[in-house]
Enzyme design. Structure first.
Site, PDB file in Angstrom:
ATOM      1  N   TRP A 459     -55.700 -49.699  50.418  1.00 29.32           N
ATOM      2  CA  TRP A 459     -54.612 -50.285  51.215  1.00 29.32           C
ATOM      3  C   TRP A 459     -53.246 -49.664  50.906  1.00 29.32           C
ATOM      4  O   TRP A 459     -52.231 -50.219  51.313  1.00 29.32           O
ATOM      5  CB  TRP A 459     -54.557 -51.793  50.966  1.00 29.32           C
ATOM      6  CG  TRP A 459     -55.865 -52.445  51.237  1.00 29.32           C
ATOM      7  CD1 TRP A 459     -56.310 -52.939  52.434  1.00 29.32           C
ATOM      8  CD2 TRP A 459     -56.934 -52.657  50.293  1.00 29.32           C
ATOM      9  NE1 TRP A 459     -57.581 -53.442  52.299  1.00 29.32           N
ATOM     10  CE2 TRP A 459     -57.991 -53.290  50.997  1.00 29.32           C
ATOM     11  CE3 TRP A 459     -57.099 -52.375  48.936  1.00 29.32           C
ATOM     12  CZ2 TRP A 459     -59.180 -53.637  50.378  1.00 29.32           C
ATOM     13  CZ3 TRP A 459     -58.295 -52.715  48.332  1.00 29.32           C
ATOM     14  CH2 TRP A 459     -59.323 -53.352  49.034  1.00 29.32           C
ATOM     15  N   ASP A 460     -53.181 -48.564  50.192  1.00 23.00           N
ATOM     16  CA  ASP A 460     -51.920 -47.970  49.784  1.00 23.00           C
ATOM     17  C   ASP A 460     -51.102 -48.946  48.936  1.00 23.00           C
ATOM     18  O   ASP A 460     -49.875 -49.020  49.057  1.00 23.00           O
ATOM     19  CB  ASP A 460     -51.116 -47.527  51.013  1.00 23.00           C
ATOM     20  CG  ASP A 460     -49.901 -46.685  50.659  1.00 23.00           C
ATOM     21  OD1 ASP A 460     -49.903 -46.071  49.571  1.00 23.00           O
ATOM     22  OD2 ASP A 460     -48.940 -46.654  51.440  1.00 23.00           O
ATOM     23  N   MET A 461     -51.769 -49.694  48.081  1.00 21.89           N
ATOM     24  CA  MET A 461     -51.084 -50.630  47.193  1.00 21.89           C
ATOM     25  C   MET A 461     -50.803 -49.981  45.847  1.00 21.89           C
ATOM     26  O   MET A 461     -51.035 -50.563  44.784  1.00 21.89           O
ATOM     27  CB  MET A 461     -51.924 -51.912  47.022  1.00 21.89           C
ATOM     28  CG  MET A 461     -52.017 -52.746  48.273  1.00 21.89           C
ATOM     29  SD  MET A 461     -50.412 -53.360  48.823  1.00 21.89           S
ATOM     30  CE  MET A 461     -50.846 -54.061  50.415  1.00 21.89           C
TER      31      MET A 461
END
Length: 778
Positions: A459-461
């Site tokens: 999630w591009d976290m």
């Protein structure tokens, strides 16, 4: 029967709105959504027919529709003003028009007109009641604590600011106390400086001005988005010198920014003796967008020829997949124990074969490479041979580091391996270090501990924020702590010696069902101190009216969404919190004496959709920033990302979208949480400054007197807050977006607060080149 023009227009308007609601409502119902829009649309069509036929019963029918809408709206959202108002606002306005004699063409107060008037009054009454309460705030007070101690500061004098977060601890806290909650309202502009470096038409979309200046001696040091280093007189703002790195423009770059410079001085020479010392005894380090690291004399701005090769270290050395614009450092290196430690930013999702995320340490005087830690090959920190390269596409660190010289540790917030949304090919080392905070030995680069904030991140976290160090008072005594803010909203409070949680961390079940070939982690970590939002529901969808709200509901039902960590999908996934995160590189500010934290949680949902590589349209614009379609060249999927907005460009989720919050770090308790910012600058033209709580990106500043400063929101203001209660004490209009973290220092016996205002390309705030200093009147 002759129908008046006004009645025809009324009937046409009701009919068109009814057709839209009935058609869209029927579509929503087939997706499993609320049937109310369908019923309301059919009712409005009936009402339109009655108006066209000049039937007084039209008002009675409309009154029933309006009363039903009020009941439905109250059932869905209660007395929450903005969701309530946008559900009923358009219908109430139409109801007021229907009360006029021109709408239906019949005069006199018959039963239908009387009932409609009563219902309209009832709607206004409910709306008024909603205005008197705010279910989104937490009211409280942070109690002043004693016994706190400042974490490692590198011997920074009280009136100076030597590192990005003032000290190596990254607290964004100044011991200065001249500006207080009682007098902050008197702050005025002391001087304004313009750099001359303004975003241009040929710049990449995310050209942003995010610098936090340094203050050493009587000089203020800063850099610009195109990597011009500048020294100013700290008291007057007059330019003393400037150096242009001439790194040019490159359309391949995903970012064009400079968050700050780094300062180093030979400890054998005091600040007072610098004027008589050899050149480059005190020096600044400027990372550039073409992957160079340049050493400059702090007093003159001249290049330091003894560093690297003629004053420059080439960060492309031993780097795989070298492609112009795909690697650079956007954040200042950390200098500790005579070592300059630097990471780098890679372009997310542009290509699968990307440069390495290696972290390197150089001798701050000579530029000699001392060690290199590569998260793709974490056991080796010794130097590579001339023909060797670091691990391609290993997790990188684009944000700011912190360090504890006494413990001999530097703390690295790590990102993810690209592609962010597809993890089938990640190695065990990548899986271990992605989206984590890592403690490295300053002397050798060896891993001392790692704490992962997201397992198998899809999630591009990535961990975006500088870790903040504080000596925390706990039941077991004073504990060396690390406070790590994350995009997903969790605030991890860890023992910085070991990485073990001080506030509890639990593993909770997470949704499954990744695309074919990939997998998801069965659980994800959650901190006891968290600003993660509640999962979105259809009833949380919002819009300026029922019409765009309906469009958002349809879009919500079409997306895959099972709460936080719903895997990316071919149909499209709702990601909440979104790519900007709840917290980003601005991090949080910590008062080490009061033992409290001040932060700016932001809430905006995004969407992501995996696109098979063989289905990517050759004519579609790609790789134009983090939003839009990024192709992941060489991989199975590209990804299309966008904010989750209505056809009018408004967020599809109901406000507030941005807050300020105060936390007692000893207990992990949120003392207060208030909406922050207005919509004044949220549109293409000035809007009323309605305090809805808006998103932002940037960081806060805390003072010893209990004042917090923040200018990160999308409206162009800098604000001051009472840290104890969260009350806003002062605001000043900025000439451009304030997406940089403010800082404070002392000069000429006065406390200054400096804010850089230059805007942010991705969130669309006004571009500029301003450096503004505020102080109290003499």
């Amino acid at each position: 029967m002759r129908v008046s023009t006004s009645s025809l227009v009324t009937a046409l308007l009701l009919g068109l709105i009814g057709l839209f609601l009935a058609g869209g409502g029927g579509w929503l119902a087939t997706l499993g959504g609320s049937p109310f829009y369908l019923a309301l649309g059919l009712g409005l069509i009936l009402c339109a027919v009655l108006v066209w036929r000049q039937r007084t019963s039209a008002r009675l029918v409309y009154a029933l529709l309006l009363a039903g809408t009020l009941g439905w709206a109250f059932w869905e959202v209660g007395l929450d003003w903005w969701p309530l108002a946008t559900r009923g606002g358009l219908l109430v306005l139409l109801g007021l028009w229907l009360l006029t004699p021109w709408a239906v063409g019949r005069r006199g107060w018959n039963a239908g007109r009387t009932v409609l008037a009563l219902v309209v009054v009832g709607c206004v009454g409910v709306a008024s009641a909603a205005l008197l309460r705010d279910p989104h705030v937490i009211e409280g007070q942070l109690q002043a604590q004693t016994g706190g101690a400042t974490a490692p500061d590198g011997n920074v004098p009280d009136g100076e600011w030597h590192h990005y977060g003032r000290t190596l601890a990254g607290q964004r806290y100044t011991p200065l106390a001249e500006v207080t909650p009682a007098n902050v309202e008197a702050l005025e502009v002391a001087w304004t400086y313009r750099t001359g470096d303004v975003r241009g038409p040929d710049d990449v979309a995310e050209t942003t001005y995010q610098v936090t200046p340094l203050k050493i001696g009587n000089l203020l040091y800063l850099c610009t988005p195109h990597h011009i280093a500048i020294a100013l007189d700290a008291e007057t703002g007059e330019e003393r010198w400037r150096f242009d790195a001439n790194d040019g423009l490159d359309p391949n770059r995903q970012h064009q920014t400079c968050r700050g410079l780094s300062y180093y001085r030979d400890d054998a020479v005091t600040e007072a003796d610098l004027a008589e010392a050899p050149a480059c005894t005190a020096r600044l380090f400027l990372p550039t967008s073409d992957a160079r690291l340049i050493a400059l004399d702090a007093l003159t701005g001249a290049i330091c020829p003894g560093f690297g090769e003629n004053g420059t270290v080439d960060l492309w050395a031993n780097m795989p997949n070298q492609q112009s614009g795909f690697y650079y450092s956007t954040s200042p290196p950390t200098i500790v124990n005579d070592r300059l430690i630097i990471g780098g930013s890679v372009n997310d999702n542009y290509a699968v074969e990307s440069p390495s995320g290696v972290i390197r340490a150089y001798d701050a005087m000579t530029g000699e490479l001392l060690w290199a830690w590569d998260s793709g090959n974490p056991e080796r920190t010794t130097l590579l041979g001339p023909d060797e390269t670091y691990t391609a596409n290993s997790p990188n660190s684009w944000s700011v580091f912190s360090a504890d010289p006494a413990l001999g540790l530097v703390y690295i917030p790590l990102g993810n391996a690209t592609p962010d949304q597809f993890g089938a090919h990640r190695s065990p080392a990548v899986e271990r270090f992605s989206s984590s905070v890592v403690a490295l030995d300053i002397a050798s680069g060896a891993v001392r501990w790692v704490f992962q904030t997201v397992h198998h991140d899809l999630w591009d976290m990535d961990v975006p924020a500088q870790p903040v160090l504080i000596d925390l008072a706990t039941a077991q005594g004073t504990t060396p702590a690390l406070v790590q803010a994350t995009k997903q909203g969790d605030i991890y409070v860890l023992d910085r010696r070991s990485g073990q949680p001080i506030l509890p961390v639990s593993e909770v079940p997470a949704p499954g069902g990744a695309v074919e070939g990939d997998w998801t982690a069965p659980t994800q970590p959650v901190s006891a101190l968290s600003f993660a939002p509640e999962p979105l529901r259809e009833t949380d969808m919002w819009g300026a009216s029922l019409l765009d709200q309906l469009a958002c509901r349809i879009k919500f039902r079409q997306l895959r969404y099972e709460g936080r960590y719903t895997p990316p999908s071919l149909q499209g996934t709702l990601v909440y919190p979104g790519n900007f995160g709840t917290f980003n590189w601005g991090s949080v500010a910590v008062d080490p004496v009061r033992q409290v934290m001040f932060g700016m949680p932001t809430y905006l949902a995004f969407t992501s959709q995996l696109v098979p590589s063989d289905e990517i349209d050759a004519d579609e614009q790609v790789n134009a920033g983090e939003a839009g379609l990024n192709v992941n060249a060489g991989g199975e999927y590209g990804v299309r990302m966008a904010p989750f907005v209505s056809p009018l460009g408004l967020p599809c989720q109901a406000p507030p979208w941005g807050y300020v919050a105060g936390v007692d770090l000893r207990t992990g308790t949120k003392a207060w949480m208030h909406k922050n910012g207005t919509i004044r600058d949220a549109g293409p033209f000035p809007l009323p400054p309605i305090p809805m709580g808006v998103p932002g990106i940037g960081g806060p500043l805390l003072t010893a007197s209990g004042v917090a400063f923040l200018a990160a929101s999308i409206d162009d203001y800098i604000r001051a807050y009472d840290v104890a209660t969260g009350a806003q004490l002062w605001q000043q209009r900025l000439p451009a977006g304030g997406q940089a973290t403010p800082m404070s220092y002392e000069a000429g016996g006065r406390q200054f607060v400096v804010q850089v205002a230059g805007g942010h390309g991705s969130i669309g705030t006004k571009a500029g080149d301003y450096v503004i200093a505020y102080t109290l009147p003499r």
